[in-house]
Design an enzyme around this catalytic site. Structure first.
Site, PDB file in Angstrom:
ATOM      1  N   ASP A  63      20.342 -24.469 -20.150  1.00  0.00           N
ATOM      2  CA  ASP A  63      19.460 -25.122 -21.150  1.00  0.00           C
ATOM      3  C   ASP A  63      18.188 -24.948 -20.808  1.00  0.00           C
ATOM      4  OD1 ASP A  63      19.394 -26.153 -18.400  1.00  0.00           O
ATOM      5  OD2 ASP A  63      20.008 -28.178 -18.807  1.00  0.00           O
ATOM      6  N   ASP A  82      12.964 -22.793 -15.657  1.00  0.00           N
ATOM      7  CA  ASP A  82      12.064 -23.397 -15.004  1.00  0.00           C
ATOM      8  C   ASP A  82      11.517 -22.719 -14.023  1.00  0.00           C
ATOM      9  OD1 ASP A  82      10.138 -25.671 -14.395  1.00  0.00           O
ATOM     10  OD2 ASP A  82      11.947 -26.715 -13.140  1.00  0.00           O
ATOM     11  N   LYS A 109      10.031 -23.194 -19.555  1.00  0.00           N
ATOM     12  CA  LYS A 109       8.714 -23.507 -19.213  1.00  0.00           C
ATOM     13  C   LYS A 109       8.232 -22.478 -18.344  1.00  0.00           C
ATOM     14  CE  LYS A 109      10.471 -28.195 -17.519  1.00  0.00           C
ATOM     15  NZ  LYS A 109      10.298 -29.069 -16.436  1.00  0.00           N
ATOM     16  N   PHE A 156       8.902 -32.841 -17.783  1.00  0.00           N
ATOM     17  CA  PHE A 156      10.132 -33.157 -17.367  1.00  0.00           C
ATOM     18  C   PHE A 156      10.667 -33.685 -18.799  1.00  0.00           C
ATOM     19  CE2 PHE A 156      14.023 -35.310 -16.251  1.00  0.00           C
ATOM     20  CZ  PHE A 156      14.421 -34.417 -15.598  1.00  0.00           C
ATOM     21  N   VAL A 157      11.925 -33.011 -19.502  1.00  0.00           N
ATOM     22  CA  VAL A 157      12.285 -33.268 -20.776  1.00  0.00           C
ATOM     23  C   VAL A 157      13.785 -33.674 -20.854  1.00  0.00           C
ATOM     24  CG1 VAL A 157      10.583 -31.980 -22.010  1.00  0.00           C
ATOM     25  CG2 VAL A 157      12.745 -30.852 -21.099  1.00  0.00           C
ATOM     26  N   ASP A 209      19.507 -34.139 -18.970  1.00  0.00           N
ATOM     27  CA  ASP A 209      19.664 -35.506 -18.417  1.00  0.00           C
ATOM     28  C   ASP A 209      18.195 -35.872 -17.629  1.00  0.00           C
ATOM     29  OD1 ASP A 209      20.398 -33.823 -16.037  1.00  0.00           O
ATOM     30  OD2 ASP A 209      20.980 -35.673 -15.366  1.00  0.00           O
ATOM     31  N   ARG A 254      21.682 -37.193 -22.250  1.00  0.00           N
ATOM     32  CA  ARG A 254      22.381 -35.963 -22.767  1.00  0.00           C
ATOM     33  C   ARG A 254      22.418 -35.890 -24.307  1.00  0.00           C
ATOM     34  NH1 ARG A 254      23.055 -32.649 -18.292  1.00  0.00           N
ATOM     35  NH2 ARG A 254      23.987 -33.708 -16.329  1.00  0.00           N
TER      36      ARG A 254
HETATM   37  P1  5GP Z   1      15.550 -23.734 -12.210  1.00  0.00           P
HETATM   38  O1  5GP Z   1      16.244 -23.238 -11.216  1.00  0.00           O
HETATM   39  O2  5GP Z   1      14.993 -22.526 -13.392  1.00  0.00           O
HETATM   40  O3  5GP Z   1      14.060 -24.282 -11.595  1.00  0.00           O
HETATM   41  O4  5GP Z   1      15.647 -24.797 -12.962  1.00  0.00           O
HETATM   42  C1  5GP Z   1      16.811 -24.754 -13.835  1.00  0.00           C
HETATM   43  C2  5GP Z   1      17.498 -26.114 -14.034  1.00  0.00           C
HETATM   44  O5  5GP Z   1      16.879 -27.304 -13.458  1.00  0.00           O
HETATM   45  C3  5GP Z   1      18.086 -26.397 -15.359  1.00  0.00           C
HETATM   46  O6  5GP Z   1      19.082 -25.731 -15.543  1.00  0.00           O
HETATM   47  C4  5GP Z   1      17.945 -27.758 -15.604  1.00  0.00           C
HETATM   48  O7  5GP Z   1      19.311 -28.502 -15.023  1.00  0.00           O
HETATM   49  C5  5GP Z   1      16.973 -28.469 -14.398  1.00  0.00           C
HETATM   50  N1  5GP Z   1      15.739 -28.885 -14.923  1.00  0.00           N
HETATM   51  C6  5GP Z   1      14.499 -28.095 -14.953  1.00  0.00           C
HETATM   52  N2  5GP Z   1      13.541 -28.522 -15.775  1.00  0.00           N
HETATM   53  C7  5GP Z   1      13.986 -29.616 -16.209  1.00  0.00           C
HETATM   54  C8  5GP Z   1      13.624 -30.415 -17.331  1.00  0.00           C
HETATM   55  O8  5GP Z   1      12.439 -30.597 -17.702  1.00  0.00           O
HETATM   56  N3  5GP Z   1      14.368 -31.722 -17.604  1.00  0.00           N
HETATM   57  C9  5GP Z   1      15.737 -31.727 -17.082  1.00  0.00           C
HETATM   58  N4  5GP Z   1      16.653 -32.658 -17.399  1.00  0.00           N
HETATM   59  N5  5GP Z   1      16.180 -30.786 -16.268  1.00  0.00           N
HETATM   60  C10 5GP Z   1      15.431 -29.672 -16.004  1.00  0.00           C
HETATM   61 MG    MG Z   2      21.048 -27.066 -15.470  1.00  0.00          MG
END
Ligand code: 5GP
Ligand code: MG
Length: 191
Positions: free
Chosen positions: A107, A110, A138, A159-160, A166, A172
């Site tokens: 999705d 980050d 992001k 944070f979206v 979710d 969702r």
């Molecule tokens: P990363 O490992 O790249 O930091 O994070 C990826 C995961 O963090 C995504 O698959 C998602 O589940 C969660 N995540 C990161 N940013 C957001 C956000 O803004 N909103 C939500 N709902 N989940 C996020």
């Molecule tokens: Mg995820």
């Protein structure tokens, strides 16, 4: 700010970042980009659930290639005391992906930690190729260097929720993507 449709959960949003119409248009284009990149090859899609469920379901219907679908589940320990830990694989692949063209879908990209762990895991299984696709990016938040091959939208460091993403498992099903009102970001009854 894009116009919100009449979906009751919209009332909980402070801002709509990506409207339902924009999502539909972009997902269609992404599908075409992905199909063009694979030619007539069969694609083994690996979707990271739960977040990527809605995006994956819509995207796959825009890709006319033969497709095999598998899902994996990752615990990322966001917002809890173990947040410095490495993302853990909770549910692994069921399909054999060796010598297959794998498309990994999530999705949102980050910090990059989830993708770096999953990409390492998939590479060890010797796929014929590995490409990655995220609905949201992001870029400003990256801790591990990683760029996806296919990106739906670049978004700011907020944070979206919505369209699969979710907050405490809610939102969702919201058809657009937006930022929650500040007073809803930490309701004690959801803890
Ligand atoms: P990363 O490992 O790249 O930091 O994070 C990826 C995961 O963090 C995504 O698959 C998602 O589940 C969660 N995540 C990161 N940013 C957001 C956000 O803004 N909103 C939500 N709902 N989940 C996020
Ligand atoms: Mg995820």
């Amino acid at each position: 700010m894009p116009k919100a449709t009449s979906f009751p959960l919209h009332a909980d949003l402070e801002t709509v970042l990506v409207s339902e119409t924009e999502i539909k248009k972009r997902v269609k284009k992404l599908g075409a980009e992905i199909a063009a990149s694979y030619g007539n090859e069969e694609i083994t899609v690996v979707s990271i659930i739960n977040g990527a469920i809605l995006f994956t379901a819509d995207l796959l219907r825009e890709i006319p290639n033969p497709i095999r679908l598998d899902c994996i589940r990752i615990a990322s320990y966001r917002n809890d005391t173990k947040s410095h830990g490495k993302p853990q694989l909770l549910q692994s692949l069921t399909l054999d992906i060796s010598n297959r063209h794998v498309l990994l879908i999530d999705d949102i990209l980050d910090t990059g930690k989830t993708f770096s762990v999953v990409v390492d895991m998939i590479r060890k299984l010797n796929p014929a190729s590995l490409r990655t696709c995220v609905l949201l990016d992001k870029r400003g938040r990256r801790e591990v260097e990683f760029e996806a091959d296919f990106v739906g939208f670049q978004i700011p460091d907020k944070f979206v929720v919505g369209y699969g993403l979710d907050f405490a498992e809610r939102y969702r099903n919201l058809p657009c993507i937006g930022v929650l009102k500040p007073n809803l970001q930490n309701p004690p009854e959801w803890a």
